[in-house]
Design a protein around this motif. Sequence first.
Motif, PDB file in Angstrom:
ATOM      1  N   ARG A 142     -48.915 -17.677  60.793  1.00  0.00           N
ATOM      2  CA  ARG A 142     -49.995 -17.051  61.472  1.00  0.00           C
ATOM      3  C   ARG A 142     -50.414 -15.536  61.000  1.00  0.00           C
ATOM      4  O   ARG A 142     -51.410 -15.054  60.937  1.00  0.00           O
ATOM      5  N   ARG A 143     -49.203 -14.832  60.698  1.00  0.00           N
ATOM      6  CA  ARG A 143     -49.351 -13.399  59.981  1.00  0.00           C
ATOM      7  C   ARG A 143     -50.082 -13.679  58.684  1.00  0.00           C
ATOM      8  O   ARG A 143     -50.492 -12.536  58.091  1.00  0.00           O
ATOM      9  N   VAL A 144     -49.594 -14.735  57.936  1.00  0.00           N
ATOM     10  CA  VAL A 144     -50.041 -14.844  56.544  1.00  0.00           C
ATOM     11  C   VAL A 144     -51.671 -15.053  56.790  1.00  0.00           C
ATOM     12  O   VAL A 144     -52.407 -14.502  56.030  1.00  0.00           O
ATOM     13  N   ARG A 145     -52.093 -15.781  57.722  1.00  0.00           N
ATOM     14  CA  ARG A 145     -53.566 -15.940  57.707  1.00  0.00           C
ATOM     15  C   ARG A 145     -54.186 -14.907  58.187  1.00  0.00           C
ATOM     16  O   ARG A 145     -55.566 -14.661  57.764  1.00  0.00           O
ATOM     17  N   ASP A 146     -53.654 -14.035  59.093  1.00  0.00           N
ATOM     18  CA  ASP A 146     -54.656 -13.067  59.450  1.00  0.00           C
ATOM     19  C   ASP A 146     -54.050 -11.726  58.690  1.00  0.00           C
ATOM     20  O   ASP A 146     -54.774 -10.468  59.092  1.00  0.00           O
ATOM     21  N   GLY A 147     -53.402 -11.561  57.580  1.00  0.00           N
ATOM     22  CA  GLY A 147     -53.189 -10.561  56.603  1.00  0.00           C
ATOM     23  C   GLY A 147     -52.265  -9.437  56.884  1.00  0.00           C
ATOM     24  O   GLY A 147     -51.975  -8.459  56.013  1.00  0.00           O
ATOM     25  N   ARG A 148     -51.447 -10.114  57.869  1.00  0.00           N
ATOM     26  CA  ARG A 148     -50.267  -8.936  58.240  1.00  0.00           C
ATOM     27  C   ARG A 148     -48.968  -9.438  57.303  1.00  0.00           C
ATOM     28  O   ARG A 148     -48.143  -8.368  57.338  1.00  0.00           O
ATOM     29  N   LEU A 149     -48.959 -10.355  56.518  1.00  0.00           N
ATOM     30  CA  LEU A 149     -47.993 -10.944  55.904  1.00  0.00           C
ATOM     31  C   LEU A 149     -48.318 -11.352  54.509  1.00  0.00           C
ATOM     32  O   LEU A 149     -49.198 -12.154  54.735  1.00  0.00           O
ATOM     33  N   ARG A 150     -47.853 -10.659  53.458  1.00  0.00           N
ATOM     34  CA  ARG A 150     -48.226 -11.134  51.988  1.00  0.00           C
ATOM     35  C   ARG A 150     -47.105 -12.002  51.484  1.00  0.00           C
ATOM     36  O   ARG A 150     -46.024 -11.602  51.731  1.00  0.00           O
ATOM     37  N   THR A 151     -47.151 -13.111  50.801  1.00  0.00           N
ATOM     38  CA  THR A 151     -46.172 -13.545  50.161  1.00  0.00           C
ATOM     39  C   THR A 151     -45.929 -12.975  48.807  1.00  0.00           C
ATOM     40  O   THR A 151     -46.539 -12.137  48.385  1.00  0.00           O
ATOM     41  N   ASN A 152     -44.621 -13.367  48.151  1.00  0.00           N
ATOM     42  CA  ASN A 152     -44.087 -12.915  47.005  1.00  0.00           C
ATOM     43  C   ASN A 152     -43.967 -13.935  46.189  1.00  0.00           C
ATOM     44  O   ASN A 152     -42.620 -14.184  45.674  1.00  0.00           O
ATOM     45  N   ILE A 153     -44.950 -14.337  45.384  1.00  0.00           N
ATOM     46  CA  ILE A 153     -44.870 -15.749  44.654  1.00  0.00           C
ATOM     47  C   ILE A 153     -44.980 -14.914  43.103  1.00  0.00           C
ATOM     48  O   ILE A 153     -45.652 -14.270  42.779  1.00  0.00           O
ATOM     49  N   GLY A 154     -44.016 -15.686  42.425  1.00  0.00           N
ATOM     50  CA  GLY A 154     -44.045 -15.477  40.868  1.00  0.00           C
ATOM     51  C   GLY A 154     -44.642 -16.678  40.143  1.00  0.00           C
ATOM     52  O   GLY A 154     -45.805 -16.813  40.233  1.00  0.00           O
ATOM     53  N   ASN A 155     -43.681 -17.219  39.358  1.00  0.00           N
ATOM     54  CA  ASN A 155     -44.097 -18.150  38.558  1.00  0.00           C
ATOM     55  C   ASN A 155     -44.303 -19.706  39.251  1.00  0.00           C
ATOM     56  O   ASN A 155     -43.612 -19.927  40.347  1.00  0.00           O
TER      57      ASN A 155
END
Length: 305
Positions: free
Chosen positions: A265-278
């Motif tokens: 839910r936090r990812v969807r509303d912009g409160r949480l960003r993922t940390n994806i590399g390759n």
Amino acid sequence: MKAIVVTDEAAGTAGMTLVERPDPEPAIDDVVVQVHASGFVPTEITWPSTWTDRLGRDRTPSIPGHELAGVVTALGYGTTGLSVGQRVFGLTDWTRDGTLAEFVAVEARNLAPLPGDVDFTVGASLPISGLTAWQGLFEHGRLQSGQSVLVHGAAGAVGSMVTQLAGEFGAYVIGTGRAADRQKALDFGAQEFVDLENDVLEDVGGVDLVFDVIGGDIGKRSAGLIRGGGTLVSVVGPPEVRPADGLTIDFVVTADRAQLSEIVRRVRDGRLRTNIGNVANLDDAVAALNPTKRATGKTIIRARW
């Protein structure tokens, strides 16, 4: 199905091979998921559960990986709460074949619905990092607004989640890492940054909570920074040194549907960003999981595009 397997602990990730394996069958309360994307934690290779089952019996060749996002294709006997065709993400059992494959059988309770507007790559990056951060901060660290948190590895997959969640809940966040990680840690919300190679950790002064993903000498020195009543939370084994007037807690992350739903839910509303590399496909997974230079962010393996 295609799958990555390991057979030799001493070989580490270099011993991974891509093979054909039978499609899994669902046990009671299981679902079978067609894996679209999978996460992998390099330390899995050192975990006893990668090599043996719950009774200590050898289970090689085993399929590693415990984070997934995909679509339910079959239900086991008695399974409730999920349906065929549903998009899901979550954390699989440590002692069963994992997610670096085209299909995986997993207990339904370990999965949560993945909203249609969240990409499978993003979904697969969340379970271990997000749940570890959530449980370490709120269940074990009992974080309160206004407290100070020292986050080791603040630019890493787990540390960046810890930094963001702690900040959302009103904590003052001090991140640590290598000099090259400074800006990334600050971008994820750390108010200060300690370069562990060149700065003096003890200059931080007292903090209410330390979230340790490093251990060793850094873990030992961190114990001396805990204020009275504070907590040292570790995900790298029992802390070797205890705070003079505080708690030490080490824990292993567990699957939790409600917490997964809070995280996404936090990812969807912009409160949480993922940390994806390759991001690599399954055919190229062995090379992607054996990088020739330091990886930044979580490596995600796509079984379907």
